[in-house]
Motif scaffolding. Structure first.
Motif, PDB file in Angstrom:
ATOM      1  N   UNK A 257     -39.601  96.582 -37.525  1.00 41.41           N
ATOM      2  CA  UNK A 257     -38.240  97.106 -37.400  1.00 41.41           C
ATOM      3  C   UNK A 257     -37.544  96.534 -36.165  1.00 41.41           C
ATOM      4  N   UNK A 258     -38.272  96.392 -35.070  1.00 38.21           N
ATOM      5  CA  UNK A 258     -37.670  95.873 -33.840  1.00 38.21           C
ATOM      6  C   UNK A 258     -37.105  94.479 -34.051  1.00 38.21           C
ATOM      7  N   UNK A 259     -37.785  93.655 -34.845  1.00 35.61           N
ATOM      8  CA  UNK A 259     -37.317  92.294 -35.082  1.00 35.61           C
ATOM      9  C   UNK A 259     -36.257  92.207 -36.181  1.00 35.61           C
ATOM     10  N   UNK A 260     -36.292  93.158 -37.114  1.00 32.07           N
ATOM     11  CA  UNK A 260     -35.396  93.068 -38.271  1.00 32.07           C
ATOM     12  C   UNK A 260     -34.091  93.842 -38.110  1.00 32.07           C
ATOM     13  N   UNK A 261     -34.030  94.775 -37.160  1.00 31.98           N
ATOM     14  CA  UNK A 261     -32.881  95.688 -37.111  1.00 31.98           C
ATOM     15  C   UNK A 261     -31.551  94.971 -36.885  1.00 31.98           C
ATOM     16  N   UNK A 400     -24.132  74.906 -40.580  1.00 31.29           N
ATOM     17  CA  UNK A 400     -24.281  75.744 -39.377  1.00 31.29           C
ATOM     18  C   UNK A 400     -24.378  77.209 -39.739  1.00 31.29           C
ATOM     19  N   UNK A 401     -25.021  77.948 -38.856  1.00 31.63           N
ATOM     20  CA  UNK A 401     -25.091  79.408 -38.935  1.00 31.63           C
ATOM     21  C   UNK A 401     -24.566  79.933 -37.612  1.00 31.63           C
ATOM     22  N   UNK A 402     -23.584  80.816 -37.649  1.00 31.77           N
ATOM     23  CA  UNK A 402     -23.011  81.385 -36.429  1.00 31.77           C
ATOM     24  C   UNK A 402     -23.150  82.899 -36.452  1.00 31.77           C
ATOM     25  N   UNK A 403     -23.768  83.444 -35.423  1.00 34.16           N
ATOM     26  CA  UNK A 403     -23.813  84.889 -35.272  1.00 34.16           C
ATOM     27  C   UNK A 403     -22.663  85.294 -34.364  1.00 34.16           C
ATOM     28  N   UNK A 404     -21.707  86.029 -34.917  1.00 32.69           N
ATOM     29  CA  UNK A 404     -20.473  86.324 -34.203  1.00 32.69           C
ATOM     30  C   UNK A 404     -20.645  87.355 -33.101  1.00 32.69           C
ATOM     31  N   UNK A 405     -21.740  88.099 -33.103  1.00 35.58           N
ATOM     32  CA  UNK A 405     -21.941  89.129 -32.077  1.00 35.58           C
ATOM     33  C   UNK A 405     -22.249  88.518 -30.718  1.00 35.58           C
ATOM     34  N   UNK A 406     -22.959  87.399 -30.708  1.00 36.00           N
ATOM     35  CA  UNK A 406     -23.305  86.767 -29.434  1.00 36.00           C
ATOM     36  C   UNK A 406     -22.784  85.334 -29.346  1.00 36.00           C
ATOM     37  N   UNK A 407     -22.063  84.887 -30.382  1.00 38.14           N
ATOM     38  CA  UNK A 407     -21.489  83.547 -30.343  1.00 38.14           C
ATOM     39  C   UNK A 407     -22.516  82.445 -30.451  1.00 38.14           C
ATOM     40  N   UNK A 408     -23.685  82.734 -30.964  1.00 37.67           N
ATOM     41  CA  UNK A 408     -24.752  81.730 -31.050  1.00 37.67           C
ATOM     42  C   UNK A 408     -24.638  80.962 -32.359  1.00 37.67           C
ATOM     43  N   UNK A 409     -24.681  79.632 -32.269  1.00 42.75           N
ATOM     44  CA  UNK A 409     -24.617  78.767 -33.441  1.00 42.75           C
ATOM     45  C   UNK A 409     -25.851  77.884 -33.498  1.00 42.75           C
ATOM     46  N   UNK A 410     -26.470  77.826 -34.666  1.00 45.22           N
ATOM     47  CA  UNK A 410     -27.577  76.900 -34.902  1.00 45.22           C
ATOM     48  C   UNK A 410     -27.248  76.091 -36.149  1.00 45.22           C
ATOM     49  N   UNK A 419     -36.667  81.276 -43.472  1.00 42.99           N
ATOM     50  CA  UNK A 419     -37.172  82.495 -42.870  1.00 42.99           C
ATOM     51  C   UNK A 419     -38.318  82.269 -41.910  1.00 42.99           C
ATOM     52  N   UNK A 420     -38.194  81.223 -41.101  1.00 39.36           N
ATOM     53  CA  UNK A 420     -39.282  80.923 -40.171  1.00 39.36           C
ATOM     54  C   UNK A 420     -38.749  80.843 -38.741  1.00 39.36           C
ATOM     55  N   UNK A 421     -38.986  79.730 -38.059  1.00 40.81           N
ATOM     56  CA  UNK A 421     -38.689  79.627 -36.631  1.00 40.81           C
ATOM     57  C   UNK A 421     -37.219  79.858 -36.285  1.00 40.81           C
ATOM     58  N   UNK A 422     -36.290  79.288 -37.067  1.00 41.27           N
ATOM     59  CA  UNK A 422     -34.871  79.403 -36.729  1.00 41.27           C
ATOM     60  C   UNK A 422     -34.402  80.862 -36.801  1.00 41.27           C
ATOM     61  N   UNK A 423     -34.825  81.575 -37.833  1.00 44.57           N
ATOM     62  CA  UNK A 423     -34.464  82.988 -37.947  1.00 44.57           C
ATOM     63  C   UNK A 423     -35.123  83.791 -36.829  1.00 44.57           C
ATOM     64  N   UNK A 424     -36.354  83.450 -36.494  1.00 50.50           N
ATOM     65  CA  UNK A 424     -37.061  84.161 -35.424  1.00 50.50           C
ATOM     66  C   UNK A 424     -36.373  83.939 -34.075  1.00 50.50           C
ATOM     67  N   UNK A 425     -35.898  82.722 -33.826  1.00 49.21           N
ATOM     68  CA  UNK A 425     -35.181  82.428 -32.573  1.00 49.21           C
ATOM     69  C   UNK A 425     -33.876  83.220 -32.496  1.00 49.21           C
ATOM     70  N   UNK A 426     -33.171  83.328 -33.631  1.00 48.58           N
ATOM     71  CA  UNK A 426     -31.929  84.098 -33.654  1.00 48.58           C
ATOM     72  C   UNK A 426     -32.210  85.568 -33.367  1.00 48.58           C
ATOM     73  N   UNK A 427     -33.264  86.095 -33.974  1.00 51.21           N
ATOM     74  CA  UNK A 427     -33.648  87.480 -33.744  1.00 51.21           C
ATOM     75  C   UNK A 427     -33.978  87.724 -32.276  1.00 51.21           C
ATOM     76  N   UNK A 428     -34.659  86.773 -31.652  1.00 49.92           N
ATOM     77  CA  UNK A 428     -35.030  86.902 -30.244  1.00 49.92           C
ATOM     78  C   UNK A 428     -33.793  86.925 -29.348  1.00 49.92           C
ATOM     79  N   UNK A 429     -32.801  86.079 -29.648  1.00 49.35           N
ATOM     80  CA  UNK A 429     -31.570  86.049 -28.862  1.00 49.35           C
ATOM     81  C   UNK A 429     -30.808  87.373 -28.976  1.00 49.35           C
ATOM     82  N   UNK A 430     -30.751  87.914 -30.184  1.00 50.91           N
ATOM     83  CA  UNK A 430     -30.071  89.197 -30.385  1.00 50.91           C
ATOM     84  C   UNK A 430     -30.798  90.319 -29.656  1.00 50.91           C
ATOM     85  N   UNK A 431     -32.116  90.279 -29.708  1.00 47.01           N
ATOM     86  CA  UNK A 431     -32.900  91.293 -28.998  1.00 47.01           C
ATOM     87  C   UNK A 431     -32.676  91.192 -27.494  1.00 47.01           C
TER      88      UNK A 431
END
Length: 448
Positions: A257-261, A400-410, A419-431
């Motif tokens: 849950x901590x990683x997926x929320x 590109x994928x942009x998360x608008x909450x933190x302005x991060x683009x990959x 669903x591997x490293x790139x998604x995990x890196x995005x989750x880590x930045x949000x956390x």
């Protein structure tokens, strides 16, 4: 303490080289939050309103709480956080509190307190012990760093080289200790250790939205496998073209849950659909809900508050469809929350699954209420979590994928959907951003 050349003589040259090669000099991560305008289209207002009313209570719990008036926010480096006077003042207060509690437990001063007060002080000492050890280790390492810095002015070139190696090792250790201290300062959330129920629902965009929903569901299933989590499909309602109207799954595993929320919210895709004849780019949306799965202890549901209905299953599924009353629909009367399941042939199994989903929804509502009260005065905010506010955009033409909450683009959309490293890196930045918000709130509550 004075360091001499002999202090370095025992260090193997290969070790020094390795330390130098892997030394992580922290680079401040500056991800600015853009003031994203709300994407709305008049013809889609009815759809957006429907999603908001039906799923509004399911959008993540402690994550980001937003204000569109906030133009910029950023992820501070560990060094920037520790350089704040407020941070140093807070750490001093923690040290003073720890010393006072310890003194009252180890001396006759403890006789002035009753048993309940002593118990509270013992608990506080237990909670602060790890943090205090890290603070003291950090002070020792910083002193060592200062002594090593002095050696850089030595006339001996070989000694200066060794001192430089030692300096880099000290910087790495200081960085790690500071990060550990920050992690210890962030209050743990009970729900972070929970398993979860994932729900995905197609939004605006017809068949294209359903196709994207199916891809997102597959991405999360792959991410669960990447993390070593369990992934059990609870509901899967496919569309005619192979897309997904609505799907849900139970995900279980350490920190799931901590990683997926942070995936909860509206995801937007911009691409040329398979059904498009003229090559035009379409914009479609889908919704993700992440519900922490409560234990029997954390939530009690009274049987008298439930209305359980059975009906015949519909759709693809074989002989049991439209022949037996295997589908189950459960309504929680006080709140009106509904959960249903028709995946299994057994009515009993469908009832168990529907209850599991219902419990997750009610628990999510409970935590959302608590979270709203806790964060209603927070100043650093980034998202109302409304259905018209997209949290992330997947642009295929720009890859590109942009998360608008933190302005991060990959970049590399296809790689992200694996669903591997790139998604995990995005989750880590949000956390990281969320923890920094929480930390700054803690500091603000305890300093001025």
């Amino acid at each position: 303490m004075t360091l001499h050349r002999k202090c370095f003589s025992w260090i193997p040259k290969c070790l020094l080289t390795r330390v130098s090669g892997t030394c992580r000099v922290h680079c401040a991560q500056r991800l600015y939050h853009r003031n994203v305008g709300l994407y709305t289209r008049q013809q889609n207002n009815r759809h957006e309103t429907y999603f908001l009313s039906k799923f509004g209570h399911m959008i993540g719990l402690r994550a980001f709480h937003g204000s569109q008036s906030l133009l910029l926010s950023k992820i501070l480096s560990v060094e920037e956080i520790f350089s704040k006077p407020l941070m140093q003042e807070y750490l001093r207060k923690v040290e003073d509190e720890y010393d006072v509690c310890l003194k009252s437990l180890n001396t006759t001063d403890g006789e002035r307190y009753n048993e309940e007060e002593l118990s509270q002080k013992r608990t506080r000492v237990s909670v602060l012990t790890s943090l205090m050890q890290q603070i003291r280790d950090l002070k020792l390492k910083q002193k060592e760093f200062e002594e090593t810095e002095a050696l850089l002015k030595d006339n001996d070139p070989e000694l200066r080289e060794l001192a430089e190696m030692e300096r880099e090792a000290c910087l790495t250790a200081i960085e790690d200790m500071r990060q550990t201290i920050l992690s210890l300062l962030v209050p743990a959330e009970e729900s972070d250790m929970s398993d979860l129920v994932l729900e995905v629902t197609a939004g605006v965009g017809g068949q294209e939205a359903m196709l994207f929903t199916a891809e997102m569901f597959d991405m999360y299933q792959s991410y669960a496998a990447f993390q070593g989590w369990g992934f059990d499909i609870l509901e899967y309602s496919p569309s005619e073209l192979g897309g997904l109207r609505h799907g849900s799954a139970s995900i279980s595993g350490p920190l799931s849950y901590k990683k997926m929320k942070f995936e909860a919210g509206v995801h937007r895709v911009q691409r040329v659909p398979k059904t498009e004849k003229q090559g035009r780019v379409h914009t479609s949306t889908m919704t993700v809900a992440v519900l922490p799965q409560p234990t029997e202890i954390t939530l009690t549901i009274q049987p008298k508050d439930l209305r359980i209905e059975t009906k015949r299953a519909s759709g693809a599924g074989g002989q049991h469809v439209n022949t037996t009353d295997s589908a189950v629909r459960i309504v929680h009367i006080p709140t009106g929350v509904v959960a249903e399941c028709q995946q299994e042939r057994s009515q009993l199994k469908n009832k168990e699954t529907a209850m599991k989903v219902l419990r997750a929804k009610l628990y999510s509502m409970k935590l959302e209420e608590e979270t709203s009260r806790r964060y209603q005065t927070r100043k650093l905010q980034i998202g109302t979590k409304g259905r018209s506010e997209k949290i992330r955009t997947y642009n295929f033409s720009q890859d590109r994928i942009t998360d608008h909450r933190i302005g991060k683009t990959v970049h590399d959309v296809r790689g992200f959907l694996l669903g591997e490293d790139l998604l995990d890196d995005m989750s880590l930045s949000l956390q990281q951003f969320s923890e920094q918000e929480t930390l700054l709130e803690v500091l603000g509550d305890n300093g001025s």
